[in-house]
Motif scaffolding. Structure first.
Motif, mmCIF file in Angstrom:
data_model
loop_
_atom_site.group_PDB
_atom_site.id
_atom_site.type_symbol
_atom_site.label_atom_id
_atom_site.label_comp_id
_atom_site.label_asym_id
_atom_site.label_seq_id
_atom_site.Cartn_x
_atom_site.Cartn_y
_atom_site.Cartn_z
ATOM 1 N N SER A 1 0.833 -1.195 0.000
ATOM 2 C CA SER A 1 0.000 0.000 0.000
ATOM 3 C C SER A 1 0.871 1.249 0.000
ATOM 4 N N LYS A 2 0.549 2.155 -0.892
ATOM 5 C CA LYS A 2 1.240 3.446 -0.946
ATOM 6 C C LYS A 2 0.242 4.492 -1.430
ATOM 7 N N ASN A 3 -0.026 5.481 -0.581
ATOM 8 C CA ASN A 3 -0.986 6.539 -0.878
ATOM 9 C C ASN A 3 -2.332 5.987 -1.364
ATOM 10 N N THR B 1 4.337 -0.532 3.589
ATOM 11 C CA THR B 1 4.206 0.820 3.058
ATOM 12 C C THR B 1 5.476 1.613 3.380
ATOM 13 N N ILE B 2 5.465 2.876 3.047
ATOM 14 C CA ILE B 2 6.609 3.730 3.348
ATOM 15 C C ILE B 2 6.308 4.585 4.575
ATOM 16 N N ASP C 1 3.257 7.384 5.298
ATOM 17 C CA ASP C 1 2.200 7.196 4.310
ATOM 18 C C ASP C 1 0.843 7.198 5.014
ATOM 19 N N THR D 1 -1.482 5.226 4.691
ATOM 20 C CA THR D 1 -1.848 3.855 5.042
ATOM 21 C C THR D 1 -1.734 3.623 6.546
ATOM 22 N N THR E 1 7.200 -0.695 7.652
ATOM 23 C CA THR E 1 7.504 0.488 6.844
ATOM 24 C C THR E 1 8.975 0.520 6.450
ATOM 25 N N SER F 1 11.285 5.841 1.600
ATOM 26 C CA SER F 1 10.860 5.916 0.202
ATOM 27 C C SER F 1 11.835 5.224 -0.732
ATOM 28 N N TYR G 1 11.514 1.405 -0.533
ATOM 29 C CA TYR G 1 10.245 0.863 -1.009
ATOM 30 C C TYR G 1 10.374 0.315 -2.426
ATOM 31 N N SER G 2 11.166 0.953 -3.243
ATOM 32 C CA SER G 2 11.277 0.531 -4.637
ATOM 33 C C SER G 2 12.324 -0.562 -4.845
ATOM 34 N N SER H 1 -2.553 -5.948 -3.390
ATOM 35 C CA SER H 1 -2.373 -4.499 -3.365
ATOM 36 C C SER H 1 -3.557 -3.890 -2.638
#
Length: 125
Positions: free
Chosen positions: A10-12, A39-40, A43, A45, A61, A64, A67-68, A90
């Motif tokens: 989950s992100k935004n 998530t980050i 966020d 979430t 968490t 950022s 996360y990628s 997702s």
């Protein structure tokens, strides 16, 4: 009864989409469900999930930049999994209440190591 960990990315998220997804995961029939939400930091979430206040939900968490990075993500999440079965979602996926048990039964009946299925997508925003 079988146990499953559902890993939810989950992100935004749209708040309503996230709640539909989380409560769908928690309402799985004939199975004990734990949810790990990834998530980050900072966020939305985190706030949405903390409002649910369910002991079967864990939030993990990362920054950022982490996360990628897929390998950091998987390593961090999988260290928290304590169940034999896992599933990935997702924050905007719909899950029917028999999805987890149907897939676990298929794995058992076919002596498989994994199973996958299609999912429905929705976007309320």
């Amino acid at each position: 009864m079988n146990d499953i960990t559902i890993i939810l990315f989950s992100k935004n998220p749209n708040k309503l989409d996230l709640y539909r997804t989380v409560f769908g995961c928690l309402k799985q029939k004939n199975i004990n469900t734990k949810i790990i939400i990834y998530t980050i930091e900072n966020d939305s979430t985190i706030e949405y999930i903390n409002n649910i206040n369910n002991p079967n939900i864990e939030i993990i968490t990362n920054t950022s930049s982490e996360y990628s990075t897929e390998y950091i993500l998987l390593d961090k999440i999988l260290r928290s999994v304590k169940t034999k079965y896992i599933s990935f979602f997702s924050s905007n996926n719909i899950i029917v209440d028999t999805k987890s048990i149907n897939e676990i039964n298929k794995i058992k009946n076919e002596d498989s190591v994994c199973c996958f299925s299609n999912f429905l997508y929705y976007n309320s925003g």
